[in-house]
Scaffold this active site. Structure first.
Site, PDB file in Angstrom:
ATOM      1  N   LYS A 168       0.953  -1.192  -0.022  1.00 60.03           N
ATOM      2  CA  LYS A 168      -0.009   0.032   0.116  1.00 60.03           C
ATOM      3  C   LYS A 168       0.604   1.276  -0.027  1.00 60.03           C
ATOM      4  CE  LYS A 168      -4.225  -1.905   1.791  1.00 60.03           C
ATOM      5  NZ  LYS A 168      -5.469  -1.798   2.680  1.00 60.03           N
ATOM      6  N   LYS A 227      -6.126 -10.919  -5.766  1.00 56.67           N
ATOM      7  CA  LYS A 227      -7.334 -10.872  -4.766  1.00 56.67           C
ATOM      8  C   LYS A 227      -8.454  -9.906  -5.259  1.00 56.67           C
ATOM      9  CE  LYS A 227      -6.524  -7.999  -0.655  1.00 56.67           C
ATOM     10  NZ  LYS A 227      -7.302  -7.658   0.604  1.00 56.67           N
ATOM     11  N   LYS A 283     -10.929  -3.637  -2.677  1.00 57.18           N
ATOM     12  CA  LYS A 283     -11.568  -2.545  -2.801  1.00 57.18           C
ATOM     13  C   LYS A 283     -10.475  -1.798  -3.723  1.00 57.18           C
ATOM     14  CE  LYS A 283     -11.795  -1.132   1.424  1.00 57.18           C
ATOM     15  NZ  LYS A 283     -11.890  -2.172   2.453  1.00 57.18           N
TER      16      LYS A 283
HETATM   17  N1  AQP Z   1     -10.252 -11.286  -1.861  1.00 58.19           N
HETATM   18  C1  AQP Z   1     -10.577 -11.753  -0.440  1.00 58.19           C
HETATM   19  N2  AQP Z   1     -10.727 -12.941  -0.376  1.00 58.19           N
HETATM   20  C2  AQP Z   1     -10.926 -13.358   0.987  1.00 58.19           C
HETATM   21  N3  AQP Z   1     -11.104 -12.650   1.931  1.00 58.19           N
HETATM   22  C3  AQP Z   1     -10.949 -11.221   1.831  1.00 58.19           C
HETATM   23  N4  AQP Z   1     -10.740 -10.252   2.628  1.00 58.19           N
HETATM   24  C4  AQP Z   1     -10.636  -9.147   2.239  1.00 58.19           C
HETATM   25  N5  AQP Z   1     -10.616  -9.351   0.687  1.00 58.19           N
HETATM   26  C5  AQP Z   1     -10.660 -10.717   0.472  1.00 58.19           C
HETATM   27  C6  AQP Z   1     -11.002 -10.539   4.227  1.00 58.19           C
HETATM   28  O1  AQP Z   1     -12.051  -9.526   4.513  1.00 58.19           O
HETATM   29  C7  AQP Z   1     -11.884  -9.374   5.757  1.00 58.19           C
HETATM   30  C8  AQP Z   1     -11.957  -7.668   5.964  1.00 58.19           C
HETATM   31  O2  AQP Z   1     -10.943  -7.183   5.490  1.00 58.19           O
HETATM   32  P1  AQP Z   1     -10.742  -5.436   5.730  1.00 58.19           P
HETATM   33  O3  AQP Z   1     -11.912  -4.912   6.622  1.00 58.19           O
HETATM   34  O4  AQP Z   1      -9.180  -5.406   5.934  1.00 58.19           O
HETATM   35  O5  AQP Z   1     -11.133  -5.287   4.192  1.00 58.19           O
HETATM   36  P2  AQP Z   1     -10.052  -4.807   3.409  1.00 58.19           P
HETATM   37  O6  AQP Z   1      -8.849  -5.818   3.447  1.00 58.19           O
HETATM   38  O7  AQP Z   1      -9.751  -3.424   3.481  1.00 58.19           O
HETATM   39  O8  AQP Z   1     -10.692  -5.560   1.982  1.00 58.19           O
HETATM   40  P3  AQP Z   1      -9.804  -4.863   0.784  1.00 58.19           P
HETATM   41  O9  AQP Z   1     -10.945  -5.191  -0.358  1.00 58.19           O
HETATM   42  O10 AQP Z   1      -8.726  -6.126   0.608  1.00 58.19           O
HETATM   43  O11 AQP Z   1      -9.595  -3.735   0.956  1.00 58.19           O
HETATM   44  P4  AQP Z   1      -7.960  -3.065   0.500  1.00 58.19           P
HETATM   45  O12 AQP Z   1      -7.858  -3.333  -1.002  1.00 58.19           O
HETATM   46  O13 AQP Z   1      -8.245  -1.689   0.748  1.00 58.19           O
HETATM   47  O14 AQP Z   1      -6.756  -3.925   1.031  1.00 58.19           O
HETATM   48  C9  AQP Z   1     -10.507  -9.658   6.398  1.00 58.19           C
HETATM   49  O15 AQP Z   1     -10.485 -10.678   7.022  1.00 58.19           O
HETATM   50  C10 AQP Z   1      -9.838 -10.115   4.818  1.00 58.19           C
HETATM   51  O16 AQP Z   1      -8.958 -10.974   5.056  1.00 58.19           O
END
Ligand code: AQP
Length: 337
Positions: free
Chosen positions: A116, A199, A202
């Protein structure tokens, strides 16, 4: 520290107007299952959300939307403790203690931070983003969690939690349960529909690659129908050679409770079109009631806020006990009351 059932804890960020399918299949489904067997604590992690810029009004609204979605997905406030992270000040307090136990090099090795911060550039990357995994350590240890249901991308952060719990316990005497990651192999990583080598996320996915659970159902159906597969036509689970099809099979199998082997049999000799059309329908049938349940909670913010207030009160009793123990072990002089 003695409690009847094993403890589970997890958190999810209110950083978008909707959770995505990866969040649901990777994490939230496990939250729902574990509330039956564990003393489960789940929180909307708004303090984590502000490690990247947030519009204050949107953040406040998204925090309610996140809680409403967790309830719509099946969390039952009578079976688990659901709360907002910032309502329990002990998270930030134990977070500081954990910061003082973490090596700079150790924190610098967190791959999510490296990815990031590389994307954002050093000047736009906050110190909060750097110490995010350490706050997460505090989140988990405060509740003496045994299991932490998360997606595969969180494995390294849970390893850090284990290391810091052990370090604290050996340096100051036992205070924390050493937790384990609860990652379901099949759904621990749901892939982007347009680029199945990354994966679903967002921040990294294009709009067509990500299913947002609160989108219009027909939008989600269209995304499934235009998911990237391959030039072959055989429907077979093979993550290495057929990642797109395998991802669709995982989603289909999990949402319908069917085995992948049964799906392979069902679609033998049929093309990708048939698989995608049926999965699009499965998706629509799943998101339609999910969206209306979420909306029902959002239409009654008082009830929603009451659930979160009760959750925070319950969470604080546990968190305050652990924080007091940790402060004492470290040698902080208790305030006289
Ligand atoms: N693609 C995925 N497959 C399985 N599990 C996933 N998680 C996120 N993406 C996947 C799981 O969702 C939970 C919440 O995660 P978070 O609140 O940290 O959300 P996040 O990581 O911000 O989701 P994103 O989309 O991955 O955001 P960015 O892109 O900002 O990093 C966690 O348990 C995570 O493992």
């Amino acid at each position: 520290m003695a409690h009847d059932r094993p403890r589970a804890l997890s958190g999810i960020q209110p950083t978008a107007g909707s959770f995505h399918l990866g969040n649901y299949l990777g994490a939230i489904r496990q939250y729902v299952a574990l509330q039956e067997t564990h003393d489960a604590f789940y929180m909307v992690v708004d303090l984590h959300a502000i490690t990247v810029p947030q519009d204050p009004r949107e953040l406040r609204a998204n925090t309610r939307v996140a809680a409403a979605q967790l309830l719509a997905a099946g969390l039952d406030p009578d079976r688990c403790t659901l709360f907002v992270q910032s309502h329990v000040p002990e998270h930030a307090q134990l977070g500081w203690v954990m910061n003082c136990l973490t090596g700079f090099g150790e924190a610098s090795r967190m791959t999510q931070f490296k990815d990031k911060s590389a994307k954002q550039g050093a000047d736009r990357t906050t110190v909060g983003l750097f110490t995010y995994p350490v706050l997460q350590v505090a989140d988990i240890l405060l509740y003496q969690a045994d299991q932490v249901p998360v997606g595969e991308d969180q494995r390294q952060h849970i390893e850090l939690t284990r290391d810091l719990a052990e370090r604290f316990n050996s340096r100051y005497g036992h205070a924390f349960t050493v937790p384990s990651a609860h990652i379901v192999k099949e759904t621990g990583k749901i892939y982007d529909l347009q680029d199945p080598s990354i994966k679903m996320s967002k921040s990294a996915s294009t709009p067509k690659g990500i299913i947002s659970l609160l989108d219009e159902p027909k939008v989600s159906a269209k995304k499934i129908k235009s998911a990237v597969t391959d030039l072959d036509t055989v429907i077979r689970f093979d993550e290495e050679n057929k990642p797109g099809v395998s991802n669709l099979l995982t989603i289909y199998a999990t949402l319908t409770g069917t085995s992948i082997a049964d799906l392979e049999r069902k679609y033998e000799g049929k093309g990708y079109g048939a698989l995608k059309t049926d999965l699009a329908e499965v998706m629509v049938d799943w998101v339609t009631p999910f969206r209306s349940r979420t909306q029902e909670y959002l239409d009654d913010p008082e009830t929603l806020d009451n659930i979160l207030a009760k959750g925070a009160e319950k969470a604080r009793t546990v968190a305050a006990e652990t924080l007091a123990l940790a402060y004492d072990k470290v040698g902080l002089l208790p305030a006289k009351h």
